[in-house]
Design a protein around this motif. Structure first.
Motif, mmCIF file in Angstrom:
data_model
loop_
_atom_site.group_PDB
_atom_site.id
_atom_site.type_symbol
_atom_site.label_atom_id
_atom_site.label_comp_id
_atom_site.label_asym_id
_atom_site.label_seq_id
_atom_site.Cartn_x
_atom_site.Cartn_y
_atom_site.Cartn_z
ATOM 1 N N ASN A 221 0.958 -1.010 -0.115
ATOM 2 C CA ASN A 221 0.236 0.311 -0.340
ATOM 3 C C ASN A 221 0.465 1.279 0.166
ATOM 4 O O ASN A 221 0.792 1.914 -0.680
ATOM 5 N N LEU A 222 1.892 1.069 0.537
ATOM 6 C CA LEU A 222 3.147 2.008 0.848
ATOM 7 C C LEU A 222 3.088 2.326 -0.558
ATOM 8 O O LEU A 222 3.276 3.728 -1.395
ATOM 9 N N ILE A 223 3.743 1.761 -1.204
ATOM 10 C CA ILE A 223 4.423 1.468 -2.736
ATOM 11 C C ILE A 223 3.209 1.784 -3.711
ATOM 12 O O ILE A 223 3.818 2.640 -4.997
ATOM 13 N N ASP A 224 1.851 1.908 -3.496
ATOM 14 C CA ASP A 224 1.213 2.456 -4.590
ATOM 15 C C ASP A 224 0.849 3.904 -4.373
ATOM 16 O O ASP A 224 0.541 4.293 -5.432
ATOM 17 N N LEU A 225 1.437 3.765 -2.937
ATOM 18 C CA LEU A 225 0.966 5.576 -2.554
ATOM 19 C C LEU A 225 1.852 6.761 -3.323
ATOM 20 O O LEU A 225 2.118 7.756 -3.603
ATOM 21 N N PHE A 226 3.309 5.395 -4.186
ATOM 22 C CA PHE A 226 4.494 6.955 -4.276
ATOM 23 C C PHE A 226 4.339 6.199 -5.880
ATOM 24 O O PHE A 226 5.026 6.712 -6.538
#
Length: 336
Positions: A221-226
């Motif tokens: 989810n963190l990767i998706d945000l960036f």
């Protein structure tokens, strides 16, 4: 319990689970390390991953109960030991594991005298109960207890809205967070400019996910945000201060997939259904839920449209690209 020795590599960033245990059916514990990190990096990662673990992971809960025979939430029913309010609180505590998207229905229909537990809930096949022994109610007389339930998958904590319950429907506060607690700590070693850090993460979950699964979900989810900052397709922009041209990486889903229309004019796109593309079930379900049934429907949506779809991730767009390239042998790389 599993324990492993910590080995720190000075060459490659590595993570490892150094302890894993199940304290109960509803408490799973895991301890992880990430190393070697430069000074300050452990705190940066630790704070971000903690917030993602507690706030970005979805869980499944019972959010509503319905029974037309119940006059109000604080009523008592002859033949049932618990009040209606106590039964609702017991339903709130039931932990579910699922691949549900949105909401679905479940039910309880039993006859006393008997003890009613989570095992008595009739669920869809894609929903599991973590602990079947969780108590719901005690029927002391030969009466029927029939309750309709609404299940929902979401994130965070939702407080029930006021409800006059005239239809016999009672909302239930929902704690969707599968991660119950997270701690992070830092161990520093080395001297001066050579100083490095090890990040320790402790994760407790409610049993619907293992700590390892939770760490994976939070990281994704963190990767998706960036990811939106990293996509490539050059477009010119001007800075107001000095009017200097700057090339910024952009990414347009519609422009790349338009190659299909140009190169495959003979294909009747509206007769090619997404069922034929062999997409992963999660992506397929997201598309169908948004009324995307054919390849033409898909091409008429931009990347922004897809990302706005519930439960759709940026990496799913790449999966669609790969699938289309496989089926239509089309080069979807950017045109410079």
């Amino acid at each position: 319990m599993v324990r492993e020795k910590i080995r720190v590599s000075t060459r490659t960033l590595q993570w490892k689970c150094v302890e894993s245990r199940t304290d109960s059916k509803r408490i799973y514990y895991g301890r992880f390390i990430l190393s070697p990190l430069l000074k300050g990096q452990a705190d940066t990662i630790g704070i971000a991953i903690r917030r993602a673990l507690l706030g970005e992971i979805e869980g499944t809960c019972i959010t509503r109960a319905k029974s037309e025979k119940i006059p109000h939430e604080y009523a008592t029913i002859v033949g049932i030991q618990e009040s209606v309010h106590e039964i609702l609180m017991n339903l709130k505590e039931i932990v579910l594991r699922s691949n549900l998207y949105g909401t679905c229905e479940a039910s309880i229909c039993v006859r006393g005298p008997r003890r009613v537990t989570a095992q008595d809930i009739i669920l869809p096949t894609y929903v599991e109960i973590v602990n079947n022994t969780q108590h719901i109610a005690s029927l002391t007389e030969p009466i029927d207890l029939c309750i309709g339930l609404q299940l929902e998958r979401n994130r965070g904590y939702h407080i029930k809205a006021p409800n006059n319950s005239q239809d016999g429907s009672y909302p239930i506060d929902a704690l969707f967070m599968p991660v119950r607690n997270v701690n992070h700590s830092i161990h520093s070693y080395g001297n001066g400019n050579e100083k490095q850090e090890i990040l320790f993460l402790e994760i407790w979950t409610n049993g619907s996910l293992t700590p390892k699964e939770a760490l994976y979900e939070a990281s994704r989810n963190l990767i998706d945000l960036f990811i939106p900052f990293l996509h490539a397709e050059e477009e010119k922009f001007y800075l107001e201060d000095n009017q200097q041209k700057v090339s910024l990486p952009l990414f347009t889903f519609h422009n790349r997939l338009a190659e299909i229309k140009k190169k495959k004019k003979k294909i009747a796109l509206k007769y090619i259904f997404i069922d034929q593309l062999e997409l992963p079930p999660r992506i397929y379900n997201c598309l169908k839920k948004s009324n995307i049934h054919t390849l033409l429907d898909l091409l008429n949506n931009s990347q922004e449209d897809l990302i706005k779809m519930e439960h759709f991730h940026m990496e799913d767009v790449k999966q669609i690209f790969d699938t289309l390239e496989k089926h239509f042998v089309i080069d979807l790389t950017n045109k410079r």
